[in-house]
Each structure stands twice: as C-alpha cells, then as structure tokens.
Design a protein around this motif. Structure first.
Motif, PDB file in Angstrom:
ATOM      1  N   PHE A  28      -4.020   6.668  -3.755  1.00 22.47           N
ATOM      2  CA  PHE A  28      -3.882   5.561  -2.811  1.00 22.47           C
ATOM      3  C   PHE A  28      -3.730   4.300  -3.656  1.00 22.47           C
ATOM      4  N   TYR A  29      -2.648   3.601  -3.431  1.00 20.68           N
ATOM      5  CA  TYR A  29      -2.273   2.437  -4.250  1.00 20.68           C
ATOM      6  C   TYR A  29      -2.272   1.206  -3.354  1.00 20.68           C
ATOM      7  N   LEU A  30      -3.058   0.226  -3.720  1.00 17.61           N
ATOM      8  CA  LEU A  30      -3.205  -0.987  -2.922  1.00 17.61           C
ATOM      9  C   LEU A  30      -2.953  -2.201  -3.797  1.00 17.61           C
ATOM     10  N   VAL A  31      -2.171  -3.147  -3.277  1.00 17.09           N
ATOM     11  CA  VAL A  31      -1.897  -4.397  -3.987  1.00 17.09           C
ATOM     12  C   VAL A  31      -2.347  -5.543  -3.095  1.00 17.09           C
ATOM     13  N   PRO A  90       6.210  -0.420  -3.514  1.00 16.61           N
ATOM     14  CA  PRO A  90       5.186   0.507  -4.001  1.00 16.61           C
ATOM     15  C   PRO A  90       5.699   1.937  -4.164  1.00 16.61           C
ATOM     16  N   ALA A  91       6.680   2.332  -3.381  1.00 15.78           N
ATOM     17  CA  ALA A  91       7.240   3.679  -3.530  1.00 15.78           C
ATOM     18  C   ALA A  91       7.941   3.813  -4.884  1.00 15.78           C
ATOM     19  N   VAL A 128       0.858  -1.168   0.000  1.00 20.44           N
ATOM     20  CA  VAL A 128       0.000   0.000   0.000  1.00 20.44           C
ATOM     21  C   VAL A 128       0.904   1.231   0.000  1.00 20.44           C
ATOM     22  N   ALA A 129       0.441   2.289  -0.667  1.00 19.73           N
ATOM     23  CA  ALA A 129       1.198   3.539  -0.702  1.00 19.73           C
ATOM     24  C   ALA A 129       0.247   4.711  -0.875  1.00 19.73           C
ATOM     25  N   VAL A 130       0.707   5.874  -0.423  1.00 17.74           N
ATOM     26  CA  VAL A 130       0.016   7.129  -0.673  1.00 17.74           C
ATOM     27  C   VAL A 130       0.987   7.986  -1.478  1.00 17.74           C
TER      28      VAL A 130
END
Length: 123
Positions: free
Chosen positions: A100-103, A48-49, A26-28
């Motif tokens: 907002f990135y979610l895997v 994710p970064a 997860v990332a913002v």
C-alpha cells in the motif's frame, strides 16, 4: 490479474480517500510483480501506478537485507520516505503479498494519522 484482487484494491483506495481526503496519491501494488492493482492521484504529474514497480523493489531489497542480517522473526510493517515537501509511506499487507503506497503533503497531513489510516486498511 485477479478481478477480486482489483475490486478489493479499488475499495481500499476509496476508503482511504474518504478518511484522508487531502492525500496526494495512493496505490495498491502486487509486490512480486510490481504491478498496480488500483491507483489514484490528485496530481496529474504524480502517477503512483508508474512508481509501483520501483516501490515494490524497495520492499524486495529490504526483505533481502533482513534475511542477510538473519532477522528471521522480523517483517516489514512500513517504510517512510521523507522528501522535501512530501512523505511517501509504503505499508506491506499482513500476508506480505501487497504493498500500500500513500503520498501526502508534509504541510497538509498529520503523518501519524496517515500511518494509522493506512494500517487500518492494509489487511
């Protein structure tokens, strides 16, 4: 980078991890710069970064497509990218500034629940 934004992003990631402990990453991300404000990964190979700028570019390109289609009343809520074993969910903040990135693993996670949790935390 604004320290308040970073702190808020870190708190958001903690909250998402509590509600969705099986997530892979997860990332913002700041959409305009492509810079990660905060990120977490359960897998060393999944950073994710590092993917932040690429995911921000996906949002920018889709915004350009929406403008080209003259869909003035439309905005991106989320984008789902389905891979063989993973689902990557991109959700834009209500102000349009953050991504907002979610895997998640397709086998371990209910996508509807993941989308709901991400929507709740993407203000």
């Amino acid at each position: 980078m604004d320290s308040k934004q970073v702190q808020r992003a870190e708190k958001t990631i903690q909250a998402i991890r509590q509600e969705l402990p099986e997530l892979l990453a997860v990332a913002v991300i700041q959409i305009e710069t492509g810079q990660s404000l905060a990120a977490y990964s359960a897998l060393p190979a999944l950073n994710p970064a590092k993917a932040a700028a690429h995911n921000a570019e996906v949002i920018k390109q889709k915004r350009r497509a929406i403008a080209a289609l003259k869909l003035a009343d439309e905005r991106i809520d989320d984008i789902l990218i389905s891979l063989t074993t993973q689902a990557h969910l991109l959700r834009v903040s209500q102000d349009g500034a953050r991504l907002f990135y979610l895997v998640v693993d397709n086998q371990d996670t209910n996508l509807a629940i993941a989308r709901t949790i991400l929507a709740q935390h993407s203000s």
